[in-house]
Design a protein around this motif. Structure first.
Motif, short mmCIF file in Angstrom:
data_model
loop_
_atom_site.label_atom_id
_atom_site.label_comp_id
_atom_site.label_asym_id
_atom_site.label_seq_id
_atom_site.Cartn_x
_atom_site.Cartn_y
_atom_site.Cartn_z
N GLU A 30 0.83 -1.20 0.00
CA GLU A 30 0.00 0.00 0.00
C GLU A 30 0.86 1.26 0.00
OE1 GLU A 30 -1.30 -2.22 3.78
OE2 GLU A 30 -0.07 -2.74 2.08
N THR A 32 0.57 4.43 1.09
CA THR A 32 0.80 5.23 2.30
C THR A 32 1.62 4.46 3.33
OG1 THR A 32 -1.39 4.64 3.16
CG2 THR A 32 -1.20 6.74 1.99
N GLU A 35 5.20 4.87 2.36
CA GLU A 35 5.72 6.20 2.68
C GLU A 35 5.96 6.35 4.18
OE1 GLU A 35 6.98 8.22 0.46
OE2 GLU A 35 6.26 6.91 -1.13
N LEU A 36 5.09 5.81 5.02
CA LEU A 36 5.31 5.87 6.46
C LEU A 36 6.60 5.16 6.83
CD1 LEU A 36 1.69 5.21 7.83
CD2 LEU A 36 2.92 7.41 7.78
N ALA A 58 4.12 11.29 0.66
CA ALA A 58 3.04 10.78 1.50
C ALA A 58 1.80 11.65 1.36
CB ALA A 58 3.49 10.71 2.96
N ARG A 59 1.99 12.97 1.40
CA ARG A 59 0.85 13.87 1.23
C ARG A 59 0.20 13.67 -0.14
NH1 ARG A 59 4.81 17.30 3.44
NH2 ARG A 59 4.39 17.72 5.62
N LYS A 61 0.00 11.06 -1.80
CA LYS A 61 -0.70 9.77 -1.82
C LYS A 61 -1.85 9.73 -0.83
CE LYS A 61 3.27 7.44 -3.69
NZ LYS A 61 4.43 6.62 -3.47
N GLU A 63 -1.81 10.84 2.54
CA GLU A 63 -1.50 10.77 3.97
C GLU A 63 -1.83 12.12 4.62
OE1 GLU A 63 -1.54 9.26 6.90
OE2 GLU A 63 -0.41 7.75 5.80
N THR A 64 -2.27 12.06 5.87
CA THR A 64 -2.66 13.29 6.57
C THR A 64 -1.46 13.91 7.29
OG1 THR A 64 -3.21 12.19 8.66
CG2 THR A 64 -4.96 12.34 6.99
N ARG A 67 -0.89 12.32 10.84
CA ARG A 67 -0.16 11.05 10.87
C ARG A 67 1.31 11.23 10.52
NH1 ARG A 67 -2.60 6.01 10.11
NH2 ARG A 67 -1.60 5.81 8.09
N TYR A 80 -2.77 5.00 14.01
CA TYR A 80 -2.16 4.00 13.13
C TYR A 80 -2.80 2.64 13.36
CZ TYR A 80 1.27 7.69 12.79
OH TYR A 80 1.88 8.90 12.59
N GLU A 84 -0.01 -1.11 10.40
CA GLU A 84 1.01 -0.06 10.38
C GLU A 84 1.93 -0.16 11.58
OE1 GLU A 84 -1.55 3.29 7.91
OE2 GLU A 84 -1.85 3.09 10.09
#
Length: 155
Positions: A30, A32, A35-36, A58-59, A61, A63-64, A67, A80, A84
């Motif tokens: 996945e 995000t 990216e995490l 991440a943004r 894709k 992501e907030t 997070r 999370y 995750e």
């Protein structure tokens, strides 16, 4: 920061292969989650270049901000998922392998959330981002995220 050398100019064939491997591995889970993992490993390794690049990615894709900001304290943050948590725990133990952290408990959490194939994919991603961190920190690289995206598309 002034770059010591440009690895793409110094070893173009190998760097093209490395970029291709990076793209292939990054697209295997996945977006995000990937990216995490990249951001967390880069935080541990102190790689400003990769933190900058992967927070932008991440943004993009989805992501907030919350997070992304809470990532350095992921264990205490309720935002999370268990999957995750397992990925971030695995990222930390492999990135800090020489520190002798609790590999077995991290592996058990990983095994509960990821298939064997996904475990390999995630482990390869952790290896890839740690490699990029070492290239960027070692050679003093700073790449604009837009330029990196263009280079990735060319690879």
């Amino acid at each position: 920061m002034t770059a010591k050398l440009d690895p793409f100019a110094a070893a173009p064939s190998l760097m093209k292969n490395w970029m291709g491997t990076s793209v292939a591995v990054a697209s295997s889970l996945e977006p995000t989650l990937i990216e995490l993992v990249k951001i967390r490993a880069s935080q541990i390794n102190g790689c400003a270049n990769c933190i900058n690049m992967h927070t932008v990615e991440a943004r993009a894709k989805g992501e907030t901000e919350q997070r992304i900001y809470l990532l350095s304290a992921w264990r205490e943050a309720p935002c999370y998922s268990e999957r995750e948590h397992a990925a971030l725990g695995w990222t930390e133990v492999l990135t800090r392998l020489s520190e002798g952290h609790a590999l077995e408990s991290a592996y058990q959490a990983l095994k509960a959330q990821f298939t064997e194939e996904e475990q390999v994919k995630l482990t390869l991603m952790i290896n890839v981002i740690n490699g990029w961190n070492r290239l960027a920190v070692g050679f003093g690289l700073w790449v604009d995220p837009a330029a990196a995206k263009a280079a990735q598309a060319a690879a």
